[in-house]
Design a protein around this motif. Structure first.
Motif, short mmCIF file in Angstrom:
data_model
loop_
_atom_site.label_atom_id
_atom_site.label_comp_id
_atom_site.label_asym_id
_atom_site.label_seq_id
_atom_site.Cartn_x
_atom_site.Cartn_y
_atom_site.Cartn_z
N PHE A 102 0.83 -1.20 0.00
CA PHE A 102 0.00 0.00 0.00
C PHE A 102 0.87 1.25 0.00
CE2 PHE A 102 -2.67 3.28 1.93
CZ PHE A 102 -3.78 3.20 1.11
N ALA A 103 1.95 1.27 0.80
CA ALA A 103 2.81 2.45 0.89
C ALA A 103 3.57 2.69 -0.41
CB ALA A 103 3.79 2.30 2.05
N GLU A 104 3.90 1.62 -1.15
CA GLU A 104 4.67 1.77 -2.38
C GLU A 104 3.80 1.95 -3.61
OE1 GLU A 104 7.48 -1.35 -2.96
OE2 GLU A 104 8.58 -0.96 -1.11
N ASP A 165 7.79 5.28 -0.62
CA ASP A 165 6.99 4.44 0.27
C ASP A 165 6.52 5.27 1.47
OD1 ASP A 165 9.51 4.77 1.38
OD2 ASP A 165 9.61 2.75 2.25
N TRP A 166 6.09 6.49 1.19
CA TRP A 166 5.71 7.42 2.25
C TRP A 166 4.20 7.47 2.42
CZ3 TRP A 166 9.23 11.78 -0.12
CH2 TRP A 166 10.57 11.37 -0.02
N PHE A 167 3.78 7.68 3.66
CA PHE A 167 2.35 7.71 3.95
C PHE A 167 2.09 8.55 5.19
CE2 PHE A 167 3.98 4.26 6.54
CZ PHE A 167 3.22 4.29 7.70
N VAL A 168 0.83 8.87 5.41
CA VAL A 168 0.40 9.45 6.68
C VAL A 168 -0.66 8.53 7.26
CG1 VAL A 168 0.88 11.83 5.98
CG2 VAL A 168 -1.40 10.87 5.61
N PHE A 190 1.79 13.83 9.97
CA PHE A 190 3.13 14.06 9.43
C PHE A 190 3.57 12.83 8.65
CE2 PHE A 190 2.51 16.64 13.17
CZ PHE A 190 3.01 17.88 12.78
N PRO A 191 4.50 12.98 7.72
CA PRO A 191 4.87 11.85 6.86
C PRO A 191 5.65 10.76 7.58
CG PRO A 191 6.26 13.76 6.38
CD PRO A 191 5.20 14.22 7.33
N TYR A 192 5.39 9.51 7.15
CA TYR A 192 6.13 8.35 7.63
C TYR A 192 6.78 7.64 6.45
CZ TYR A 192 4.24 8.51 12.37
OH TYR A 192 3.94 8.88 13.67
N ASP A 193 7.91 7.00 6.71
CA ASP A 193 8.62 6.17 5.75
C ASP A 193 8.38 4.71 6.13
OD1 ASP A 193 10.60 4.65 4.38
OD2 ASP A 193 11.89 6.40 4.21
N ALA A 194 7.85 3.92 5.20
CA ALA A 194 7.53 2.52 5.51
C ALA A 194 8.77 1.65 5.67
CB ALA A 194 6.63 1.94 4.42
N GLY A 195 9.96 2.15 5.26
CA GLY A 195 11.18 1.38 5.44
C GLY A 195 11.41 0.29 4.42
N ASP A 213 13.99 -1.72 6.59
CA ASP A 213 14.06 -0.88 7.79
C ASP A 213 12.72 -0.85 8.50
OD1 ASP A 213 16.72 -0.20 7.44
OD2 ASP A 213 16.26 1.60 6.27
N ARG A 214 12.73 -0.28 9.69
CA ARG A 214 11.50 -0.10 10.45
C ARG A 214 10.76 1.16 9.98
NH1 ARG A 214 11.72 -3.38 15.18
NH2 ARG A 214 13.78 -4.32 15.42
N ILE A 215 9.50 1.25 10.29
CA ILE A 215 8.71 2.43 9.96
C ILE A 215 9.20 3.59 10.81
CG2 ILE A 215 6.41 3.46 10.03
CD1 ILE A 215 5.26 0.66 9.59
N THR A 216 9.55 4.71 10.17
CA THR A 216 10.05 5.87 10.89
C THR A 216 9.32 7.13 10.45
OG1 THR A 216 11.81 6.16 9.25
CG2 THR A 216 12.37 4.94 11.24
N GLN A 217 9.25 8.10 11.34
CA GLN A 217 8.66 9.38 10.98
C GLN A 217 9.70 10.22 10.26
OE1 GLN A 217 6.54 11.43 14.09
NE2 GLN A 217 6.59 13.39 13.00
N ILE A 218 9.29 10.84 9.16
CA ILE A 218 10.17 11.75 8.42
C ILE A 218 10.08 13.13 9.06
CG2 ILE A 218 10.63 12.80 6.18
CD1 ILE A 218 9.24 10.38 4.90
N THR A 219 11.23 13.75 9.30
CA THR A 219 11.26 15.08 9.92
C THR A 219 12.02 16.05 9.02
OG1 THR A 219 13.36 14.77 11.12
CG2 THR A 219 11.36 13.90 12.16
N SER A 220 12.15 17.28 9.47
CA SER A 220 12.86 18.29 8.69
C SER A 220 14.36 18.01 8.62
CB SER A 220 12.63 19.68 9.30
OG SER A 220 13.10 19.71 10.65
#
Length: 338
Positions: A102-104, A165-168, A190-195, A213-220
């Motif tokens: 779904f993320a990709e 592979d980014w999602f909210v 905020f955006p997340y990276d599915a890893g 990788d693990r799911i991580t929050q994308i930051t500035s």
């Protein structure tokens, strides 16, 4: 002898039960039930409306903002109502195959099979909710869903398009407070990276992350790479890229009207549920490294001049730092003089 046979029978039964429990848990995306969360004791179910609002504007996210092939937009929303022992996705955990797809690719078939499996085997999932895609970085999508005391949590995902592979989304928001249902909940997203994909930009080609990788929050500032589409080192925090509002529907004897069609424009919707200030994120100019110095041009016996250049990688926006000089010159001794 009879006591020994009874003990042997009980031991075998316990072993069989243990094997059965292990078999049921295989392939189900579940975790131990938390013990620090109060149990919901609401006697009646509740119905909620969900409004997802995109806030992905060029002013708020000027870096590499996608304007074509495809332009900025949101996938359809996929969500579930569930109990405490289930997670559709979870920050700092590995994405399931369904979440990956779904993320990709915005493909939900595998994710729905995972949800169905959890619902059938451990009764953790009560219902599935969905809402249509938003054509544009801004706009709204709406849906309604029902929750019960045992299934008082709601989770959902919306893919950022285009992206690797980014999602909210929301992981396990509890709509129950003791024996009462919450009247309204509003969350900034905020955006997340599915890893699962290693692309840095919205339009990056598919490049699988191995190992995952693990799911991580994308930051500035994370991932800390200047090519990252969300890399804004001058900001402490990214502005919210979307928002969701959950509102308890009051029971009436009137027929409930169908949800409105989603807003499909590049203008922010107006209304009390949308914040009214537009965010302008400053984007500084980015330039390349200098080229090598060119040939020294001039008359023999006299000093000459040589040049070097650099080019603009990213033009400034929203009062960001202006671009520096793109050409330099210096004196030199002319080449090939006898």
């Amino acid at each position: 002898m009879e006591t020994a046979m009874t003990a042997l029978f009980l031991s075998g039964a316990l072993c069989h039960l243990l094997v059965l429990m292990i078999g049921l848990s295989q392939g189900v995306h579940s975790v131990p039930v938390p013990t620090d969360l109060p149990m919901c004791t609401a006697s009646e179910p509740a119905q909620y409306s969900l409004t997802f609002s995109g806030k992905w504007t060029r002013a708020a996210f000027p870096k590499q903002y996608p304007v074509y092939r495809p332009p900025a937009q949101w996938s359809n929303l996929i969500g579930v109502t569930h109990s405490l022992d289930y997670h559709m996705w979870q920050r700092n955990e590995f994405a399931s195959n369904g979440v990956r797809e779904f993320a990709e690719k915005s493909e939900a078939w595998t994710l729905m099979k995972e949800v169905e499996t959890a619902g059938e085997r451990i009764q953790s999932v009560y219902g599935i909710l969905s809402a249509p895609a938003v054509v544009g970085g801004t706009g709204q999508m709406d849906t309604e869903f029902e929750v019960f005391a045992r299934h008082s949590l709601m989770s959902f995902m919306v893919r950022i398009i285009p992206s690797p592979d980014w999602f909210v989304g929301v992981d396990s928001i509890n709509l129950c407070n003791g024996d009462k249902w919450k009247e309204s909940v509003t969350l900034e997203l905020f955006p997340y990276d599915a890893g699962t994909d290693s692309g840095f930009t919205f339009s990056s080609p598919n490049f699988e992350t191995i190992p995952q990788d693990r799911i991580t929050q994308i930051t500035s500032s994370y991932p800390s790479h200047p090519a990252n589409s969300f890399f804004y080192p001058r900001l402490k925090h990214l502005p919210p890229i979307a928002k969701v509002k959950l509102t308890k529907i009051k029971k009436t004897n009137q027929i409930i009207s169908l949800p409105m069609e989603p807003t499909q424009s590049n203008l922010l919707p107006t209304g009390n549920e949308i914040e009214e200030t537009l965010i302008n994120t400053p984007l500084d100019c980015e330039v390349s490294v200098w080229s090598p110095w060119g040939l020294c041009k001039g008359k023999c016996g006299e000093s000459g001049v040589q040049h070097r250049t650099r080019y603009v990688i990213m033009h400034p926006a929203n009062n960001g730092v202006a671009c520096p000089l793109l050409e330099e010159e210096r004196k030199c001794i002319p080449d090939n003089c006898l």
